[in-house]
Design an enzyme around this catalytic site. Structure first.
Site, PDB file in Angstrom:
ATOM      1  N   HIS A 118      24.026 -15.120  39.457  1.00 47.18           N
ATOM      2  CA  HIS A 118      23.336 -16.278  38.888  1.00 47.18           C
ATOM      3  C   HIS A 118      21.852 -15.966  38.686  1.00 47.18           C
ATOM      4  CE1 HIS A 118      22.011 -20.741  39.238  1.00 47.18           C
ATOM      5  NE2 HIS A 118      22.208 -20.398  37.991  1.00 47.18           N
ATOM      6  N   ASN A 123      20.859 -24.840  42.982  1.00 45.43           N
ATOM      7  CA  ASN A 123      21.188 -26.076  42.258  1.00 45.43           C
ATOM      8  C   ASN A 123      21.727 -27.151  43.195  1.00 45.43           C
ATOM      9  OD1 ASN A 123      20.303 -25.304  39.753  1.00 45.43           O
ATOM     10  ND2 ASN A 123      22.257 -24.407  39.145  1.00 45.43           N
TER      11      ASN A 123
HETATM   12  P1  NAD Z   1      23.698 -20.764  25.308  1.00 44.35           P
HETATM   13  O1  NAD Z   1      24.371 -21.938  24.732  1.00 44.35           O
HETATM   14  O2  NAD Z   1      22.280 -20.504  24.970  1.00 44.35           O
HETATM   15  O3  NAD Z   1      24.534 -19.457  24.962  1.00 44.35           O
HETATM   16  C1  NAD Z   1      25.915 -19.340  25.108  1.00 44.35           C
HETATM   17  C2  NAD Z   1      26.388 -18.272  24.146  1.00 44.35           C
HETATM   18  O4  NAD Z   1      27.748 -17.994  24.448  1.00 44.35           O
HETATM   19  C3  NAD Z   1      26.333 -18.695  22.676  1.00 44.35           C
HETATM   20  O5  NAD Z   1      25.576 -17.766  21.940  1.00 44.35           O
HETATM   21  C4  NAD Z   1      27.781 -18.686  22.242  1.00 44.35           C
HETATM   22  O6  NAD Z   1      27.941 -18.264  20.898  1.00 44.35           O
HETATM   23  C5  NAD Z   1      28.375 -17.681  23.199  1.00 44.35           C
HETATM   24  N1  NAD Z   1      29.821 -17.769  23.350  1.00 44.35           N
HETATM   25  C6  NAD Z   1      30.592 -18.860  23.377  1.00 44.35           C
HETATM   26  N2  NAD Z   1      31.905 -18.485  23.511  1.00 44.35           N
HETATM   27  C7  NAD Z   1      31.915 -17.129  23.582  1.00 44.35           C
HETATM   28  C8  NAD Z   1      32.939 -16.152  23.715  1.00 44.35           C
HETATM   29  N3  NAD Z   1      34.216 -16.506  23.802  1.00 44.35           N
HETATM   30  N4  NAD Z   1      32.597 -14.863  23.738  1.00 44.35           N
HETATM   31  C9  NAD Z   1      31.305 -14.485  23.621  1.00 44.35           C
HETATM   32  N5  NAD Z   1      30.287 -15.368  23.485  1.00 44.35           N
HETATM   33  C10 NAD Z   1      30.598 -16.672  23.462  1.00 44.35           C
HETATM   34  O7  NAD Z   1      23.872 -20.908  26.905  1.00 44.35           O
HETATM   35  P2  NAD Z   1      22.960 -20.322  28.039  1.00 44.35           P
HETATM   36  O8  NAD Z   1      21.905 -21.297  28.367  1.00 44.35           O
HETATM   37  O9  NAD Z   1      22.597 -18.923  27.714  1.00 44.35           O
HETATM   38  O10 NAD Z   1      23.970 -20.332  29.275  1.00 44.35           O
HETATM   39  C11 NAD Z   1      24.946 -19.342  29.453  1.00 44.35           C
HETATM   40  C12 NAD Z   1      25.498 -19.433  30.850  1.00 44.35           C
HETATM   41  O11 NAD Z   1      24.432 -19.249  31.769  1.00 44.35           O
HETATM   42  C13 NAD Z   1      26.120 -20.766  31.200  1.00 44.35           C
HETATM   43  O12 NAD Z   1      27.207 -20.551  32.062  1.00 44.35           O
HETATM   44  C14 NAD Z   1      25.006 -21.497  31.909  1.00 44.35           C
HETATM   45  O13 NAD Z   1      25.478 -22.475  32.813  1.00 44.35           O
HETATM   46  C15 NAD Z   1      24.370 -20.365  32.659  1.00 44.35           C
HETATM   47  N6  NAD Z   1      22.970 -20.558  33.036  1.00 44.35           N
HETATM   48  C16 NAD Z   1      22.108 -21.175  32.174  1.00 44.35           C
HETATM   49  C17 NAD Z   1      20.799 -21.338  32.548  1.00 44.35           C
HETATM   50  C18 NAD Z   1      19.808 -21.973  31.618  1.00 44.35           C
HETATM   51  O14 NAD Z   1      18.765 -22.438  32.078  1.00 44.35           O
HETATM   52  N7  NAD Z   1      20.058 -21.993  30.325  1.00 44.35           N
HETATM   53  C19 NAD Z   1      20.339 -20.867  33.787  1.00 44.35           C
HETATM   54  C20 NAD Z   1      21.245 -20.217  34.627  1.00 44.35           C
HETATM   55  C21 NAD Z   1      22.568 -20.073  34.235  1.00 44.35           C
END
Ligand code: NAD
Length: 710
Positions: free
Chosen positions: A469, A519
């Site tokens: 994470h 979290n």
């Molecule tokens: P995001 O929406 O910016 O990006 C997600 C990406 O995944 C998109 O580009 C989408 O096209 C791609 N995607 C969807 N289905 C897919 C597949 N089958 N194969 C490959 N790519 C695919 O989301 P994010 O903010 O980068 O978050 C990603 C993960 O990280 C989530 O699980 C989120 O909970 C976690 N996270 C987010 C944050 C944050 O602050 N944004 C912090 C820690 C963890």
């Protein structure tokens, strides 16, 4: 032959080097130092602390160094004295903080006095003194170098110079607060001391802190040349005399103090005290200057604030460097990242810039293009800040490949899934990953709150599944929670910990449970902030209260930054897991339904017209309200932290404190939510929580946890 000269030392108040044996030959080897006099009549002192990877100052090493100086004096003045280190990556890393932590005040005083005497003595030696600096030259290391007449530094990436004492609640008190401003002028000296900034050799040269920068292998030759040709004439820093005028000096101190107050709200004592000392010392005779430094550090050293900051330093060092105690770590150099969104591209950028070959995969070519754009922007920014060269940027990009189809992943030893936060989608991705990747590949997920065990159940080898994470933005946030299920193998955990450490981040191993640690502790606090707002407390007042507590950002603004939809999603996961005491917020849900998702949509708890936060002035808040908000929210953070400790989510409770400081910016000087609870008093906390619990409509929201016994 080693001569155990230390046995002769009598801890005499006035003479700390009684009766050193007269050297019979031209080489003296002590425990930690070698003193040589060569054919050119140059004396060399080489520091090589035994049983330690670093050279540090403690009573032993300081006394031995004093013996070296004494031996040289008795032999008659050499042509020059050169001081160097035998360590590979460290010149001198500073004071041995273990000698300060929990030490009685007399012990600290002895150490400070000893260091001042030894470095003053070095400064007064009649020959030219040169410090040959390769590797970390920090704190007491730089104070030694400042007592020399010239400093030559290697151009290595390992070489860094600075006085970081204020960052751990202390001030430089071995002459550093006095000599650095003397050398560089008061404005630059104050800036470096107050910020604790570490300088690269090139920046140190530009400021005049070092006289020459050469490749490590040329240091000795450069020193000999400098001795033969004469030490460089130092330009007196611009307007040096000007800054010594009392009115001007005090005006500068006042300005720097205001800058510090603006940044820290006066919560950190050390930088303020450092300004006072360095300003007064710059116009005082040496003895008086040393008194000022000594009194200040003794006032600061034993305060709870400094103890917390020093503890934090040790904990972070341990977490960032110590291998996981069980299992065997495999080296990882090939990483696949699934998802090129905010987090996927952030992780890909960081891993590639740390020497790994990275495949970034996304189902949408446009997402890949955007992800690459973000990576390029980060690299360009690094060049602008002079943290990177164009070559570094090109090398990082060369290690990065992109793909929008489901290619085989056999060559990747670690796959990090960072796709959209949706359990069904992630399960599908994991099923595919198990088929596409090699038999030993580790399958990691960057999920914020979903169950790792549930995901692991979808693949044939759940022992190879782990959570990694990372926090947003990846390039800034130092923490990575390494989440293990009951099935995750020790080898996989050890490998993941080592990988995160190699990325220069701090891993904390956490048991799989809803919200993990950060979290889990943060969400009840954020939800309570929203509830307070619903009862009529202005968002600005809530934020102001927590800024005054020392948080880097208030909870309402943090919610706007995270995105209210994302926050609501994580809150739902936690409410479902702990329905007896957590309830969602109707206001949050309403704002999400109305499309007011925070900063990204221009409206959340604040309005973001013109791209920035529309700062409303705080109309009215009284101190009692600020205190009420602080207690309520800080108690909730600590209460949840105590629950995590009770459940044994980390190997040691102190890791929960570290995770909150590194993952949320919880005020470091408070030591973390568990340390704060301890300082507040667990009995007091239980009483206050019970009172809040009966006066709050949500059942059990403030039910006190089982607190660790103090
Ligand atoms: P995001 O929406 O910016 O990006 C997600 C990406 O995944 C998109 O580009 C989408 O096209 C791609 N995607 C969807 N289905 C897919 C597949 N089958 N194969 C490959 N790519 C695919 O989301 P994010 O903010 O980068 O978050 C990603 C993960 O990280 C989530 O699980 C989120 O909970 C976690 N996270 C987010 C944050 C944050 O602050 N944004 C912090 C820690 C963890």
């Amino acid at each position: 032959m080693k001569t155990h000269l230390l046995e002769n030392i009598v801890a005499d108040k006035d003479s700390f080097i009684p009766n050193p044996p007269t050297p019979a030959n031209r080489v003296h080897s002590l425990n930690h130092f070698k003193v040589e006099r060569d054919h050119e009549d140059i004396a060399w002192i080489t520091f090589d602390m035994q049983g330690s990877a670093a050279n540090v100052w403690n009573e032993n090493t300081l006394r031995e160094f004093a013996l070296c100086l004494e031996a040289l004096s008795r032999e008659g003045a050499a042509k020059a004295l050169v001081i160097q280190s035998a360590k590979d990556k460290i010149f001198i890393a500073g004071a041995d903080l273990k000698a300060v932590r929990n030490a009685p005040v007399r012990r600290v005083e002895t150490l400070i006095q000893l260091g001042q005497k030894v470095f003053n003595r070095l400064a007064a030696m009649p020959m030219p003194k040169l410090a040959l600096i390769h590797g970390a030259c920090l704190g007491g290391g730089l104070e030694l170098a400042l007592a020399c007449d010239a400093r030559l530094a290697s151009d290595s990436e390992q070489t860094r110079l600075g006085l970081p004492e204020t960052q751990i609640g202390l001030i430089p008190a071995w002459g550093g607060s006095t000599r650095l401003p003397q050398l560089l002028g008061l404005p630059t000296g104050l800036e470096l001391i107050v910020t604790g900034k570490l300088l690269k050799p090139s920046s140190a040269k530009r400021l005049g802190l070092v006289d020459q920068v050469v490749p490590r292998e040329h240091l000795e030759k450069a020193a000999r040349k400098m001795i033969t040709e004469g030490l460089p004439k130092r330009d007196v820093p611009l307007n040096h005399a000007f800054w010594k005028l009392p009115g001007i000096r005090n005006a500068l101190a006042h300005r720097v103090r205001n800058q510090v107050l603006e940044k820290t709200r006066g919560l950190y004592q050390a930088p303020l005290r450092a300004i006072e000392v360095a300003t007064a010392a710059s116009a005082a005779p040496l003895e008086k200057a040393m008194d000022l430094e000594r009194h200040a550090i003794l006032d600061l050293a034993l305060t709870p604030q400094t103890e917390h900051l020093i503890d934090l330093f040790f904990r972070k060092e341990e977490a960032s460097k110590k291998p996981y105690p069980r299992g065997v770590a495999m080296p990882i150099h090939e990483v696949a990242v699934i998802g090129a969104g905010v987090m996927g591209s952030g992780i890909a950028h960081w891993a590639a810039s740390r020497g790994n070959h990275v495949l970034m995969q996304d189902i949408h070519p446009l997402a890949l293009a955007k992800g690459l754009g973000r990576i390029q922007d980060l690299l360009k920014d690094g060049i602008k800040r002079r943290a990177l060269t164009r070559r570094d940027m090109q090398d990082t990009l060369d290690r990065l490949t992109m793909e929008h189809t489901s290619v085989p992943l056999a060559r990747y030893h670690l796959v990090i899934e960072a796709a959209t936060e949706d359990m069904e989608l992630k399960k599908k991705i994991f099923t595919g990953l198990a088929e596409r990747s090699g038999p030993d590949a580790i399958l990691a997920t960057n999920t914020s709150a979903l169950s790792i065990a549930e995901l692991a159940a979808t693949v044939p080898h759940p022992e190879r599944v782990i959570g990694l994470h990372f926090f947003n933005p990846v390039h800034r946030m130092p923490l990575v929670e390494v989440i293990v299920t009951d099935q995750t193998s020790d080898d996989v955990t050890a490998t993941a910990v080592a990988f995160v450490q190699r990325l220069g981040k701090t891993p904390i191993v956490v048991k799989d449970s809803p919200g993990f640690v950060v979290n889990r502790i943060l969400m009840p606090y954020l939800m309570e902030a929203v509830r307070l707002h619903e009862t009529g407390v202005a968002a600005e007042v809530i934020d102001e209260a927590m800024l005054e507590f020392g948080m880097p950002m208030g909870p309402m603004r943090l919610l706007d930054e995270i995105g209210l939809d994302v926050a609501d999603h994580v809150a739902n996961t936690l409410c479902a897991a702990y329905p007896d005491r957590l309830t969602g917020s109707s206001l949050l849900k309403r704002l999400v339904t109305e499309g007011k998702l925070g900063k990204k949509t221009g409206q959340g708890f604040y309005s973001y017209k013109d791209g920035g936060r529309n700062r409303k002035t705080v109309i009215h808040h009284d101190d009692a309200m600020i205190e009420h908000v602080q207690h309520r929210l800080a108690l909730l953070l600590s209460n949840e932290a105590a629950r995590c400790a009770y459940e044994g989510l980390t190997r040691q409770p102190s890791e929960i404190d570290l995770a909150m400081i590194l993952g949320t910016g919880y005020p470091p000087f408070r030591g973390g939510p568990l340390a704060w609870l301890n300082d507040f008093g667990t009995d007091n906390a239980a009483v206050e929580l019970r009172m809040l619990n009966v006066s709050t409509p949500e059942p059990n929201a403030f039910e006190p946890a089982a607190f660790p016994k103090t």
